[in-house]
Design an enzyme around this catalytic site. Structure first.
Site, PDB file in Angstrom:
ATOM      1  N   CYS A  90      44.984  14.987  38.678  1.00 24.41           N
ATOM      2  CA  CYS A  90      46.302  15.366  38.141  1.00 24.41           C
ATOM      3  C   CYS A  90      46.855  14.327  37.171  1.00 24.41           C
ATOM      4  O   CYS A  90      47.875  14.555  36.528  1.00 24.41           O
ATOM      5  CB  CYS A  90      47.287  15.608  39.282  1.00 24.41           C
ATOM      6  SG  CYS A  90      46.698  16.854  40.419  1.00 24.41           S
ATOM      7  N   HIS A 121      54.054  15.289  36.316  1.00 22.75           N
ATOM      8  CA  HIS A 121      53.081  16.227  36.873  1.00 22.75           C
ATOM      9  C   HIS A 121      53.817  17.123  37.870  1.00 22.75           C
ATOM     10  O   HIS A 121      54.557  16.635  38.732  1.00 22.75           O
ATOM     11  CB  HIS A 121      51.958  15.436  37.551  1.00 22.75           C
ATOM     12  CG  HIS A 121      51.114  16.282  38.432  1.00 22.75           C
ATOM     13  ND1 HIS A 121      50.556  17.468  38.016  1.00 22.75           N
ATOM     14  CD2 HIS A 121      50.741  16.133  39.738  1.00 22.75           C
ATOM     15  CE1 HIS A 121      49.881  17.995  39.015  1.00 22.75           C
ATOM     16  NE2 HIS A 121      49.981  17.212  40.065  1.00 22.75           N
ATOM     17  N   ASN A 133      51.252  23.848  41.049  1.00 18.77           N
ATOM     18  CA  ASN A 133      50.576  22.629  40.601  1.00 18.77           C
ATOM     19  C   ASN A 133      49.285  23.009  39.879  1.00 18.77           C
ATOM     20  O   ASN A 133      48.332  23.455  40.517  1.00 18.77           O
ATOM     21  CB  ASN A 133      50.305  21.757  41.836  1.00 18.77           C
ATOM     22  CG  ASN A 133      49.530  20.494  41.521  1.00 18.77           C
ATOM     23  OD1 ASN A 133      48.975  20.347  40.441  1.00 18.77           O
ATOM     24  ND2 ASN A 133      49.492  19.586  42.482  1.00 18.77           N
TER      25      ASN A 133
HETATM   26  O1  UT7 Z   1      48.726  17.109  42.582  1.00 18.17           O
HETATM   27  C1  UT7 Z   1      48.368  16.175  43.547  1.00 18.17           C
HETATM   28  C2  UT7 Z   1      49.504  15.570  44.195  1.00 18.17           C
HETATM   29  N1  UT7 Z   1      49.887  16.309  45.368  1.00 18.17           N
HETATM   30  C3  UT7 Z   1      51.111  16.165  45.827  1.00 18.17           C
HETATM   31  O2  UT7 Z   1      51.900  15.492  45.218  1.00 18.17           O
HETATM   32  C4  UT7 Z   1      51.494  16.792  47.160  1.00 18.17           C
HETATM   33  C5  UT7 Z   1      52.449  15.889  47.886  1.00 18.17           C
HETATM   34  N2  UT7 Z   1      52.879  16.439  49.160  1.00 18.17           N
HETATM   35  C6  UT7 Z   1      53.767  17.453  49.252  1.00 18.17           C
HETATM   36  O3  UT7 Z   1      54.209  17.993  48.231  1.00 18.17           O
HETATM   37  C7  UT7 Z   1      54.242  17.873  50.614  1.00 18.17           C
HETATM   38  O4  UT7 Z   1      53.816  16.927  51.567  1.00 18.17           O
HETATM   39  C8  UT7 Z   1      53.754  19.286  51.036  1.00 18.17           C
HETATM   40  C9  UT7 Z   1      54.442  20.358  50.215  1.00 18.17           C
HETATM   41  C10 UT7 Z   1      52.234  19.387  50.857  1.00 18.17           C
HETATM   42  C11 UT7 Z   1      54.081  19.539  52.514  1.00 18.17           C
HETATM   43  O5  UT7 Z   1      55.491  19.401  52.716  1.00 18.17           O
HETATM   44  P1  UT7 Z   1      56.029  18.547  53.945  1.00 18.17           P
HETATM   45  O6  UT7 Z   1      57.486  18.655  53.918  1.00 18.17           O
HETATM   46  O7  UT7 Z   1      55.407  17.168  53.836  1.00 18.17           O
HETATM   47  O8  UT7 Z   1      55.478  19.342  55.175  1.00 18.17           O
HETATM   48  P2  UT7 Z   1      54.551  18.822  56.365  1.00 18.17           P
HETATM   49  O9  UT7 Z   1      53.162  18.650  55.903  1.00 18.17           O
HETATM   50  O10 UT7 Z   1      55.245  17.681  57.041  1.00 18.17           O
HETATM   51  O11 UT7 Z   1      54.601  20.059  57.345  1.00 18.17           O
HETATM   52  C12 UT7 Z   1      55.819  20.423  58.023  1.00 18.17           C
HETATM   53  C13 UT7 Z   1      55.544  21.643  58.860  1.00 18.17           C
HETATM   54  C14 UT7 Z   1      54.312  21.503  59.748  1.00 18.17           C
HETATM   55  O12 UT7 Z   1      54.611  22.146  60.971  1.00 18.17           O
HETATM   56  P3  UT7 Z   1      54.880  21.284  62.279  1.00 18.17           P
HETATM   57  O13 UT7 Z   1      53.629  20.470  62.492  1.00 18.17           O
HETATM   58  O14 UT7 Z   1      56.067  20.433  61.956  1.00 18.17           O
HETATM   59  O15 UT7 Z   1      55.126  22.330  63.306  1.00 18.17           O
HETATM   60  C15 UT7 Z   1      53.255  22.304  59.014  1.00 18.17           C
HETATM   61  O16 UT7 Z   1      52.287  22.855  59.883  1.00 18.17           O
HETATM   62  O17 UT7 Z   1      55.302  22.771  58.018  1.00 18.17           O
HETATM   63  C16 UT7 Z   1      54.072  23.396  58.398  1.00 18.17           C
HETATM   64  N3  UT7 Z   1      53.455  23.960  57.210  1.00 18.17           N
HETATM   65  C17 UT7 Z   1      53.703  25.201  56.773  1.00 18.17           C
HETATM   66  N4  UT7 Z   1      54.465  26.190  57.256  1.00 18.17           N
HETATM   67  C18 UT7 Z   1      54.516  27.339  56.552  1.00 18.17           C
HETATM   68  C19 UT7 Z   1      52.607  23.331  56.361  1.00 18.17           C
HETATM   69  N5  UT7 Z   1      52.304  24.175  55.350  1.00 18.17           N
HETATM   70  C20 UT7 Z   1      52.968  25.331  55.583  1.00 18.17           C
HETATM   71  C21 UT7 Z   1      53.055  26.557  54.911  1.00 18.17           C
HETATM   72  N6  UT7 Z   1      53.839  27.531  55.416  1.00 18.17           N
HETATM   73  N7  UT7 Z   1      52.403  26.783  53.755  1.00 18.17           N
END
Ligand code: UT7
Length: 334
Positions: A118, A259, A289
């Protein structure tokens, strides 16, 4: 010495973009994995993304974006000396830039791929500029293009909801004054495991004593929270460094062009830099993305919407797998 005093000048004189026609919105995605429009939009800002059909090669959308950029710059493919394709998803692992060179008819140009995930577009912008500053080439076509839908694990809701496909391109030309005002590029391979699309060898015995590895690339894996933390910390640092090199302050930035990974990352970086939200370019809602394509795609949309005007100062930054990250401060137009 400020970076703009080195060698000859560079101007970004044209841009273009292309995305596949098929869109998948969050509602549609919830038929693929257990997710919801509410979760995706509130956590990322993404509402829909474009996905390439099986018949569309990367080189096709890349060439369309490139043609638009050449048109805007007012030059023909024969004027191009160098083509750099920033991508992690080539049609051919040996490189796809030459096929784009052929399809454009840019027969004088040398062409190669550049891989920095990216961050590929920002790394490419700086690479292209060095060829111009040394006087080696005067016209460079830089394309950022990715079709990550081919490499996403469509059963992993933590990653598959984030990505979309697309291409963006710019033309860089030698110029009397230098519009690339400052940059800073960084890598940290020790954190590679946070985000990768890695080759996994399967042992294959050729003879009793010789075994080689023949496998495949496995779909994207990502530690989202760690990558998020990395981006919010490291991106403001490189932007500040690049601004320092450009001898500019944050107040002189007209547009923050990051990005497009997550709207929350854009907001957090802008807040850390005290850049007001009306200066933050975002097309995340429509495209998700798109990896190496995301910066030139957002640039092209903002230029064609008349938001970005000639002379505007743009602080751009890419970040992602590698890990890699980097910022480039440039002025749009001649
Ligand atoms: O281009 C390369 C660079 N990439 C990035 O910059 C990505 C950086 N990271 C992010 O943007 C975020 O970390 C994400 C969008 C990927 C995830 O957001 P988050 O607020 O960090 O969520 P999380 O991973 O802490 O997950 C929170 C909850 C979890 O449930 P529990 O364990 O708290 O019960 C996940 O299982 O959300 C759940 N979850 C979802 N629920 C519904 C994770 N993905 C999903 C989903 N739909 N798609």
């Amino acid at each position: 010495m400020p970076q703009q005093q080195l060698g000859l000048g560079v101007a970004i004189t044209g841009c273009g973009s292309a995305v596949p026609s098929t869109a998948l919105d969050n509602e549609g995605l919830s038929q693929v994995v257990e997710t919801s429009d509410e979760w995706i939009s509130s956590r990322t800002g993404i509402l829909r993304r474009r996905l390439a059909d099986p018949q569309t090669p990367l080189r096709a959308i890349a060439a369309t974006a490139a043609q638009q950029a050449l048109e805007m710059a007012g030059i023909t493919p024969l004027d191009v000396d160098l083509i750099i394709l920033a991508t992690s998803t080539p049609d051919d692992l040996f490189g796809t830039a030459s096929q784009i060179q052929a399809s454009l008819g840019a027969s004088s140009a040398v062409a190669f791929d550049l891989t920095a995930a990216c961050s590929g577009f920002v790394f490419g912008l700086v690479t292209a500029s060095q060829f111009i500053r040394t006087g080696a080439y005067s016209t460079v076509l830089l394309i950022g293009a990715d079709i990550l839908s081919r490499w996403v694990d469509w059963s992993d809701r933590r990653t598959c909801v984030l990505f979309g496909d697309g291409a963006g391109a710019v033309v860089l030309q030698a110029h009397t004054s230098d519009r690339l005002l400052g940059f800073e590029l960084r890598s940290d391979g020790s954190q590679n495991e946070l985000l990768n699309l890695a080759y996994q060898p399967e042992p294959k015995a050729l003879t009793d004593t010789v075994t080689i590895g023949q496998g495949t690339f496995h779909p994207i894996t990502m530690n989202g929270q760690e990558v998020y933390r990395f981006a919010v910390k490291r991106v403001p640092e490189v932007i500040e460094k690049a601004l320092f090199r450009a001898n500019l302050t944050v107040n002189q930035v007209d547009w923050l062009l990051l990005h497009q990974a997550n709207q929350r990352i854009l907001d957090a970086v802008a807040q850390r830099l005290s850049i007001p939200s009306h200066k933050v370019l975002s097309n995340m809602a429509d495209h998700g993305n798109t990896s190496a394509a995301s910066i030139p795609l957002a640039l092209d949309e903002a230029v064609r919407q008349g938001k970005i005007q000639p002379g505007d100062v743009i602080a751009s930054a890419g970040f992602g797998a590698g890990l890699t990250w980097g910022a480039a401060i440039f002025q749009w137009g001649r």
